[in-house]
Scaffold this active site. Structure first.
Site, PDB file in Angstrom:
ATOM      1  N   SER A   1       0.802  -1.220   0.000  1.00 46.19           N
ATOM      2  CA  SER A   1       0.000   0.000   0.000  1.00 46.19           C
ATOM      3  C   SER A   1       0.839   1.276   0.000  1.00 46.19           C
ATOM      4  O   SER A   1       0.292   2.364  -0.120  1.00 46.19           O
ATOM      5  CB  SER A   1      -0.939   0.017   1.217  1.00 46.19           C
TER       6      SER A   1
ATOM      7  N   LYS B   1      -6.488   3.575   8.584  1.00 42.25           N
ATOM      8  CA  LYS B   1      -5.615   4.556   7.950  1.00 42.25           C
ATOM      9  C   LYS B   1      -6.224   5.953   7.992  1.00 42.25           C
ATOM     10  O   LYS B   1      -5.517   6.947   8.223  1.00 42.25           O
ATOM     11  CB  LYS B   1      -5.332   4.133   6.506  1.00 42.25           C
TER      12      LYS B   1
END
Length: 790
Positions: A694, A737
């Protein structure tokens, strides 16, 4: 091995071994825990390099050899200081090389030597010394002592299995008191330092007197050993006699029909089996064991095994259970009273109650609570049990590597017991408890089996109605048990086990949620635990926010609770000292109470920088922000990756650089730019390992920023996987996140377009987070660059 005595009239040694040759050098052989005496023949095995080198020298040159005992037998490479000063000059009668790279030597002692000094230590020890001249007085007292020593030595030979019988004949034939002392001492099992004292004594009469004392001490020990042996033998005979008499008594009682031992015990077990409400198969198995118990003798060891097994069977709650409390409103009040937030787990419990209210017989759900530490996974299990009115059991699976821990040991093993699941069911005395399997993601596996595979049957709703433990060997119904597994990471749980559980993810808390939890739960709990009243201590909302932001950085609230406890302890000390005033905790006095702030705002994040981009990561402890730095320098087109990056993250960096190469024309770079410059990609916090795809978008953005000289906006964080053609692919952990970006006060977040649905499904995302955050959904790197670069 005891040394064997040399013949009474041995052949004279060769002239080269004459102990009277003064000032001669000798090859020294150190020996451990053995003292060799003159006129004795003993086989020794040598394996140390120095010893083998010395024997090779003796083999080649026929030089004399001096056997010297070590002071400390544990020293592997003895030096002169590690050896006694007196040794035994010896002749090597025979040498034999053994297959295990050792040398067997047959040694014959010749005389005593006092070492004057050493000539060398390598490749073997070599010393010079003087022979010890032996003296002996022939007096009636010495003669009497010799006779006494021979008589006592004869007694010792008859009492000890370690002294050779022919040693008595050799002792009787000796007329020299010193020689007799040497022979007797070599046969006694005395410590090496005592034997060394005998070797170093030159006067034969004195030596004989010392050996006489050692012999008397040895006889005392031998007599004590005989007494102990006789007592043990008598006790064994007594036990056998008792067994014989019991068998006779049993036979007589059988003839009279009056035996009361085993039948009475068997009847008690039969009654317990009937009252336990076992299944038909379990009852048959138990009754067969009772019949076996009747047939075996009462003192047979197998009887204890059967009794333990029957005790386990009758103790299990075959029919005992608790009645569920089906008041949905009351259950909701209990869950809200114990925990703030956690909407999804609470809804799932209330749904189970609703179905249970409509359907009389339902299978227990198998849930998996997955989330970072400190968010309430374990504690809500207790609240669920309280809301349902059920018993609660918790077992920790962290570090469990043995399958038998789950399913038990076979009864053939000594000390066998059922597995931890059946032990928990027995302990709670209910067949429908709330059973928590804590830390299921940390199960291990080794040669003893795979515990996760053993859990498959217990956690499968279609199979756990007849769960079989290896120890019990009868099926037990676990279908009414409500299993709840907890873990930090879903990826480490085996797929087959994961497929059997309904996964409920526990998100991390935002600052406002932590504030509410601290005010409603943590502060009152810590005040109570520390014996304080609100009149002594008060936390303002700003103080709790300051603690959350400056002293903790976590997804849960454990560290926050510890900081609150620290303030409470300081207050308790002040109150105990007589100061009853009220302490109002505010941001201004936190430094005095908790020290300087641990987490400070990074000033560099408040300004735009070239080649530095902010990424978002998902870890076991929740979401985190991380900086990706790129530096370009003249070189050969190489890429350097630092910061403890995992293989997947390294590949993402390679892909990001390859994409940047395709943008060379758009960036107006020279054709050979990438061949003449090196790229260094670094992710700070180099001691922390990092992994995952990611960060690809973040790395690509930092590289493009460094190539074009354009600054990256400090108020933008991003996540996503990048392809070679610049596509942005979806990633996991979106909620964590986003919360990490919110904690770091970054208002703009770039996420993949395909993750937009995940964000819409986050109905439990706090409203203030949605209000403060701006989300940019990207499908390619052009959109990321447009949003992130100035």
């Amino acid at each position: 091995m005891n040394p064997r005595p040399a013949p009474s009239n041995p052949e004279p040694p060769s002239e080269s071994l004459d102990p009277s040759s003064a000032g001669e050098s000798f090859v020294v052989l150190p020996v451990r825990d053995v003292v060799v005496f003159p006129q004795m023949v003993i086989p020794l095995v040598f394996g140390r390099p120095k010893s083998k080198a010395a024997l090779n020298e003796v083999r080649n040159t026929e030089r004399p050899v001096l056997l010297v005992t070590q002071r400390d037998g544990s020293v592997e490479d003895p030096m002169p200081d590690d050896l006694y000063a007196v040794g035994c000059l010896a002749r090597v009668v025979q040498l034999m090389d053994l297959p295990d790279d050792t040398v067997r030597a047959m040694i014959e002692g010749v005389g005593r030597i006092r070492i004057d000094g050493y000539l060398r230590a390598l490749p073997f020890l070599e010393a010079v010394g003087q022979p010890i001249v032996e003296t002996a007085e022939e007096t009636p007292e010495v003669e009497a002592t010799m006779r006494e020593v021979v008589a006592q030595f004869e007694r010792a030979v008859t009492m000890s299995r370690h002294i050779p019988p022919d040693a008595v004949g050799s002792a009787m034939s000796l007329r020299d008191p010193g020689g007799l002392a040497d022979l007797v001492c070599s046969c006694l099992g005395r410590p090496a330092d005592e034997k060394q004292d005998i070797l170093a004594t030159a006067d034969g009469s004195e030596r004989l007197a010392k050996v006489h004392r050692l012999l008397l001490a040895e006889l005392s020990i031998l007599e004590l050993e005989q007494k102990i042996h006789a007592r043990v033998r008598e006790e064994m005979s007594s036990s056998q006699r008792e067994f014989y008499l019991r068998e006779q008594l049993r036979a007589i009682q059988d003839e009279l029909g009056e035996r009361e031992g085993s039948p009475q015990e068997a009847d008690e077990y039969r009654q317990k089996i009937e009252e336990a409400g076992m299944s038909e198969e379990a009852a048959e198995k138990a009754l067969r064991e009772v019949e076996r118990l009747e047939r075996i003798p009462p003192v047979a060891p197998e009887g204890t095994v059967i009794r333990t097994y029957l005790d386990w069977l009758v103790a299990l709650p075959w029919k005992r259970n608790t009645r569920d409390k089906l008041d949905i409103c009351r259950a909701e009040e209990i869950l809200d009273e114990d925990h703030f937030g956690l909407k999804k787990p609470k809804e799932r419990v209330l749904e189970f109650l609703a179905v249970r209210k409509l359907v009389r017989r339902t299978k227990g759900p198998i849930l998996a609570f997955i989330g970072p530490p400190g968010v309430g996974k374990t504690s809500i299990g207790r609240s669920i049990a309280r809301a349902l009115g059920r018993k609660f059991i918790r077992i920790s699976l962290g570090g469990v590597r043995d399958e038998a821990e789950i399913r038990g040991h076979r009864r053939t093993y000594v000390g066998a017991l059922p597995g931890r699941i059946m032990q928990g069911i027995r302990d709670c005395a209910s067949n429908n408890p709330v059973f928590m399997l804590d830390e299921i993601d940390k199960l291990g596996m080794d040669f003893r089996g795979d515990p996760s595979s053993a859990l498959l049957e217990a956690l499968d709703p279609e199979q756990n109605g007849s769960f079989s433990d290896h120890y019990l060997e009868v099926p037990f119904d676990l279908s009414r048990v409500m299993f709840i597994a907890t873990g930090n990471v879903l990826a480490t749980i085996p797929p087959a086990l994961r497929d059997r559980m309904e996964v409920i993810e526990f998100p991390g808390y935002v600052d406002e949620e932590k504030l509410a939890i601290a005010k409603g739960f943590l502060v009152p709990k810590q005040l109570k635990d520390h014996g304080l009243r609100p009149a002594y201590l008060e936390f303002s909302d700003d103080a709790l926010r300051a603690i959350t932001r400056g002293y903790t950085r976590e997804a849960g609230v454990r560290e926050l609770e510890r900081k609150i406890a620290t303030v409470c302890r300081k207050t308790a000390k002040r109150v105990a000292g007589g100061d009853k005033g009220k302490l109002a905790v505010s941001p201004d006095n936190l430094d005095d109470l908790l020290g300087l702030r641990i987490y400070l705002d990074d000033d560099k994040r408040k300004e735009n920088q070239v080649g530095v981009a902010t990424g978002l990561a998902f870890t076991e402890t929740g979401g985190e922000t991380l900086q990706v730095e790129v530096a370009i320098s003249s070189g050969k087109g190489e890429i350097l990756l630092t910061g403890r990056l995992g293989e997947v993250m390294k590949e993402s960096a390679q892909a990001a650089l390859s994409y940047a190469r395709t943008q060379a024309e758009a960036l107006e770079l020279a054709k050979d730019y990438f061949q003449t410059h090196d790229f260094h990609v670094h992710v700070p916090s180099g001691a922390v390992p990092k992994e995952g795809p990611s960060a690809g978008v973040t790395i690509a953005t930092a590289i493009l920023s460094a190539l074009g000289g354009r600054e990256v906006r400090h108020d933008v964080a991003m996540t996503g996987e990048v392809t070679l053609h610049g596509r942005v692919l979806p990633v996991g952990g979106v909620r964590e996140k986003v919360l990490a970006a919110h904690r770091s006060r970054i208002p703009n977040v770039v996420i993949p377009k395909e993750n937009e649905k995940d964000l819409k499904e986050l109905d439990d995302l706090p409203e203030d987070v949605r209000k403060d955050m701006t989300f940019i959904f990207a499908t390619n790197m052009d959109q990321v660059v447009a949003a992130a670069l100035v």
